[in-house]
Motif scaffolding. Structure first.
Motif, short mmCIF file in Angstrom:
data_model
loop_
_atom_site.label_atom_id
_atom_site.label_comp_id
_atom_site.label_asym_id
_atom_site.label_seq_id
_atom_site.Cartn_x
_atom_site.Cartn_y
_atom_site.Cartn_z
N PRO A 131 71.73 -31.14 -15.50
CA PRO A 131 71.52 -32.59 -15.70
C PRO A 131 72.81 -33.42 -15.62
O PRO A 131 73.01 -34.33 -16.42
N GLY A 144 73.53 -34.06 -21.71
CA GLY A 144 72.16 -33.91 -21.18
C GLY A 144 71.55 -32.58 -21.58
O GLY A 144 70.37 -32.50 -21.95
N HIS A 197 66.78 -36.87 -16.29
CA HIS A 197 67.60 -35.80 -15.69
C HIS A 197 68.46 -36.37 -14.58
O HIS A 197 69.65 -36.08 -14.45
N CYS A 226 72.44 -37.18 -15.42
CA CYS A 226 71.57 -37.79 -16.44
C CYS A 226 72.13 -39.15 -16.91
O CYS A 226 73.34 -39.34 -16.98
#
Ligand code: SR1
Ligand code: MG
Length: 398
Positions: free
Chosen positions: A252, A85, A229, A255
């Motif tokens: 994140p 992420g 996210h 994510c």
């Protein structure tokens, strides 16, 4: 549980650095000072600074939920999702994403750019500070990630391969349980003040509202717009000062390929909490500023989307299709915001904006959050406009 790795402490970090050439190249373990600063629910975070002034951050996933302990095991592989992420976000929007230096998959440690000169946005908001560009920067960041990783920016094969590579199942399960399920039923993870019971009952007995939550949960589980996210609250944003503005979106680890409206909605709900805190503390200037932020965020998101639109990979995708799609995103984001607002009051993982208020104000703020959340989940014509954060008057002495 994957617990056969070295769990770092402030004392063991210098030796850990010594064993890793990629870290030795960045920081001197002989003079490093280490401070554990993690204030989230899940991980360890070490700020490491040496005598020459070099600094890095090491973030390590524990094999359980930090605020609960080993009784709530959680895969440490979330750091793998976070590494991916962070890499995608930095590629899409280097101005608003931290730089990932390296990733130690065995020990679940991410080495990142030090952002100690910035403050977690929730903390800054709680102190009454104003961060002029933060909401707009978040909107732009979401748009850039959408276009870089979604089906507007990738051809079908690349898109499907990314969807597959970013499943992050355990973390999605947490969100499905904590945001969309538990707050709406009796569950041991829930905790709220008795005086909120009537409001909670109203939510739990409203069939249309529950249908809307079920629809949003299904969207969360099945819509694969882009790499989102997945936990974009104000604790996942770091901000500078008015003199040195900067915005970085961190953490994140949740994510996955999901509905982009979820990121915008989670942030909207957390701006509501900040605004309610400002109201409760009669911080009129901050409250007025916060009221403007949802529109600022949305406008920046939409503007950035249209700026990037000419880069779409498939020109047969029409502008009308994108306009309709954006309208749906706006509507869904308001629904997701309703779910997030309910869960932060009723369920697990409260927000300090409300929790740290004196008790008599805490219940006022929490009640107002539930009322707004109920509106967001029941008014099908709710629009992303300047009165989105319209709140009952909750201020001290008003
Ligand atoms: C068990 S994790 C609880 C919450 O902390 C994270 O920040 C996410 O919001 C998650 O839902
Ligand atoms: Mg987090």
């Amino acid at each position: 549980m994957d617990s056969d790795y070295l769990i770092l402490t402030e004392a063991t970090v210098p030796d850990y650095i010594r064993q890793r050439p990629e870290l030795m190249a960045r920081i001197d373990p002989g003079s490093v000072s280490v401070r554990e600063v993690g204030d989230g629910n899940l991980n360890l975070v070490f700020v490491c600074r040496d005598d020459a002034g070099s600094a890095i951050v090491l973030k390590q996933s524990l094999p359980y939920v930090r605020v609960v302990g080993p009784s709530w095991p959680l895969t440490a592989d979330r750091s793998h999702a976070e590494a991916k992420g962070l890499t995608e976000a930095f590629h899409a929007s280097p101005a608003t994403a931290p730089r990932l230096h390296s990733y130690d998959a065995f020990n679940h440690v991410l080495a990142m750019e030090d952002l100690s000169c910035l403050t977690v946005w929730r903390t800054a908001l709680n102190y009454g500070h104003i961060a002029p560009n933060a909401a707009a920067e978040c909107g732009r960041h979401v748009a850039r990630l959408l276009v870089a990783t979604g089906y507007f920016g990738l051809d079908g094969e690349a898109f499907r391969s990314n969807v597959h590579a970013n499943r992050n199942r355990a973390m999605c399960r947490i969100t499905e349980d904590l945001v969309f399920t538990q707050p709406f039923v009796e569950h041991p993870n829930n905790r709220f003040d008795n005086c909120l019971q009537a409001r909670v009952d109203l939510i739990r007995s409203d069939k249309d509202l529950l249908d809307q939550v079920a629809r949003l949960k299904a969207d969360f589980m099945t819509r694969e717009d882009a790499l989102i996210h997945g936990d974009l609250h104000t604790g996942s944003v770091m901000v500078g000062t008015s003199d040195a503005p900067a915005t970085k979106i961190i953490d994140p680890e949740f994510c996955f390929y999901g509905p982009i409206a979820f990121d915008l909605g989670v942030l909207l709900a957390n701006l509501l909490f900040a605004a309610l805190r400002a109201d409760c503390l009669a911080r009129d200037h901050q409250s007025q500023w916060l009221t403007e932020l949802p529109v600022e965020m949305w406008n920046a998101f939409e503007e950035e989307f249209w700026t990037l639109w000419p880069q779409r990979v498939d020109e047969s995708m029409s502008t009308d299709h994108a306009s309709d799609w954006l309208q749906r995103v706006a509507r869904d984001a308001i629904g997701f915001a309703g779910c997030e607002a309910v869960r932060r009051v009723v369920g697990f993982a409260k927000v300090s904006d409300i929790e740290d208020l004196p008790p008599e104000l805490r219940v006022v703020g929490a009640a107002a959050a539930l009322d707004t959340a109920r509106n967001w989940l029941t008014e099908s014509d709710a629009e992303w406009c300047s009165d989105l954060l319209t709140r009952p008057t909750v201020g001290r002495g008003r």
